[in-house]
Design an enzyme around this catalytic site. Structure first.
Site, short mmCIF file in Angstrom:
data_model
loop_
_atom_site.label_atom_id
_atom_site.label_comp_id
_atom_site.label_asym_id
_atom_site.label_seq_id
_atom_site.Cartn_x
_atom_site.Cartn_y
_atom_site.Cartn_z
CD GLU A 153 1.92 -2.62 -17.90
OE1 GLU A 153 0.43 -2.45 -18.60
OE2 GLU A 153 2.75 -2.07 -17.51
CB CYS A 186 -0.18 1.01 -17.52
SG CYS A 186 0.35 0.50 -16.68
#
EC number: 1.2.1.-
Length: 497
Positions: A257, A291
């Site tokens: 990720e 993110c």
């Protein structure tokens, strides 16, 4: 706010152990720039000890070979203990990471919820064992076993220190794996404290081991260790590429990720004030260090002037303060290095011809700490660094569009593919945009809500694999086919001698 940082060692095999090289890393409060404690610095030698402990725990019969229901009792006990110690964890998370206190409260609540959810997933796993497979030949019967992968290496980031570690720990343990966790050295305090929770609930020794330390010294040896069966990594795309390359030498599976440069697309038929609030939340939440931050605002040209005017007014109203102050909505970024990196992005945007419409500096009332004003950048071209690269700070860039097709093209004009948001009262249009966006998650008329029940992950250079939901536990399972001949008749392929 002064708050003592507990003095901890590495958590290996259910014990607190001093690093073999006895080194420590200072813990710096990003709100004050003061050293408030230290954490142990693991090296390859400590990784070896931790992996051996995890392998030993995996081979014992009291974890990997037990039922999911048995493991669920531990996960629920962990959830209860986190809730019991919530105030302690919230204070540590706030002082260590700089995130506003109110956000840390939500994070720790989510930690408990995540363990509770994956306790249910562990129990559900029992009902899926020996699931029959329909075959075309009656003489055979087949079923599927779902078994833990083995020893897993978990590498977690600093923006949601305990929560994103939990996204990995909870499903890994639910599946029956044993694990070595390596949190970011920039915010490890709550992850170390979690070791104490493991002991308090009686988690078998070696099931979870926690190593703090620098990436090259502890993270890299964990990734390349031949007795680690899988790596789950959350962090930058650059580091993710190195993780993938290292794991590939052993054909070791990874889930990644990674970074993002997520768009937020706003059409002309919206309630402007409502969407402006979602816009600043989508980019400035967690001090802009997300993110999935929707940091590329694409707004329809017909409402752009009014929208941006209100955007500035709302942004000016954000309370920037010590994270412990009541009502704080923007704290410091994590470190001096991150502060300098963000300020360099802003100065480069200026030099490339962009306009810093608001912010871009240190708040005048905060002389200490790694604080940056929430920043709005306009007059953007798609060739600019600020448009293309992840800033990981409270910086929002703004661009207009005139048509649906242009909005989609601009939204997808990125090497990343983690998330996106679309705002319109026309839900059919929202559905069209959702299908066209090249991302792993789409928010419709909102930005950033994330739930443990739903899958999380990206495409393109934002990584691959999915965490959370029923997909999260699948990351840590080996699917084994078992086929049996149930006929009394010989196979008859060869002539009998």
């Amino acid at each position: 706010m002064a708050f003592p940082i507990p003095a901890r060692q590495l958590f290996i095999d259910g014990e607190w152990r001093e690093p073999i090289k006895k080194n420590r890393i200072p813990v710096i409060n990003p709100s004050t720039e003061e050293i408030i404690g230290d954490i142990p610095a693991a090296t390859a030698e400590d990784v070896e000890v931790a992996v051996v402990a995890a392998r030993r725990a995996f081979r014992r019969n009291n974890w990997s070979a037990t039922s999911g229901a048995h493991r669920a009792t531990y996960l629920r006990a962990i959830a209860a203990k986190i809730t019991e110690k919530k105030d302690h964890f919230v204070k540590l998370e706030t002082i260590d990471s700089g995130k506003p206190f109110d956000e840390a409260v939500l994070d720790i609540d989510d930690v408990a919820s995540c363990f509770e959810y994956f306790a249910g997933q562990a129990e559900a796993l029992d009902g899926k064992q020996k699931a029959p497979v329909t075959l075309p030949m009656e003489r055979f019967k087949s079923h599927v076993l779902r078994q833990p992968l083995g020893v897993v290496g978990l590498i977690s980031p600093w923006n949601y220190p305990l929560l994103m570690a939990t996204w990995k720990i909870a499903p890994a343990l639910a599946a029956g794996c044993t694990a070595v966790l390596k949190p970011s050295e920039l915010a490890s305090v709550t992850c170390l404290e979690f070791g104490e929770v493991c002991n308090e609930v009686g988690l078998p020794p070696g099931v979870l081991n926690i190593l703090t330390g620098l990436g090259p010294d502890a993270g890299a040896p964990l990734v390349s260790h031949p007795d680690v069966d899988k790596i789950a990594f959350t962090g930058s795309s650059a580091t993710g590429s190195k993780v993938m390359a290292s794991a590939a030498q052993l054909v070791k599976p990874v889930t990644l990720e990674l970074g993002g440069k997520s768009p937020i697309v706003v059409f002309e038929d919206v309630d402007i004030d409502k969407v402006v609030e979602w816009t600043i939340f989508g980019c400035f939440w967690t001090n802009g260090q997300i993110c999935s931050a929707t940091s590329r605002l694409l707004v329809h040209e017909s409402i752009a002037a009014e929208f941006v005017d209100k955007l500035v007014k709302w942004t000016k109203n954000i309370k920037i303060s010590d994270p412990f102050e009541e009502g704080c909505r923007l704290g410091p970024v994590i470190s001096k290095g991150q502060y300098d990196k963000i300020m360099k992005f802003i100065s480069t945007a200026k030099s490339e011809g962009a306009t810093i419409l608001y912010g871009g500096s240190r708040p005048e009332h905060l002389k200490k700490g790694y604080y940056i004003e929430p920043t709005i950048v306009t007059d953007i071209s798609t060739s600019m660094q600020i448009w293309k690269e992840e800033v990981f700070g409270p910086v929002l860039c703004v661009k207009t569009f005139s048509s649906e097709d242009e909005a989609i093209a601009l939204a997808n004009d990125t090497e990343y593919g983690l998330a996106a948001a679309v705002f319109s009262n026309d839900l059919e249009r929202c559905e069209r945009i959702t299908k066209a966006l090249e991302v792993g998650a789409v928010w419709v008329n909102c930005s950033q809500p994330c739930f443990v029940q739903a899958p999380w992950g990206g495409i393109k250079r934002s990584g691959f694999g999915r965490e959370l939901g029923e997909w999260g536990i699948q990351n840590y399972l080996n699917i084994k086919q078992v086929t049996q001949d149930i006929s009394d008749e010989p196979w008859g392929w060869y002539k009998s001698p």
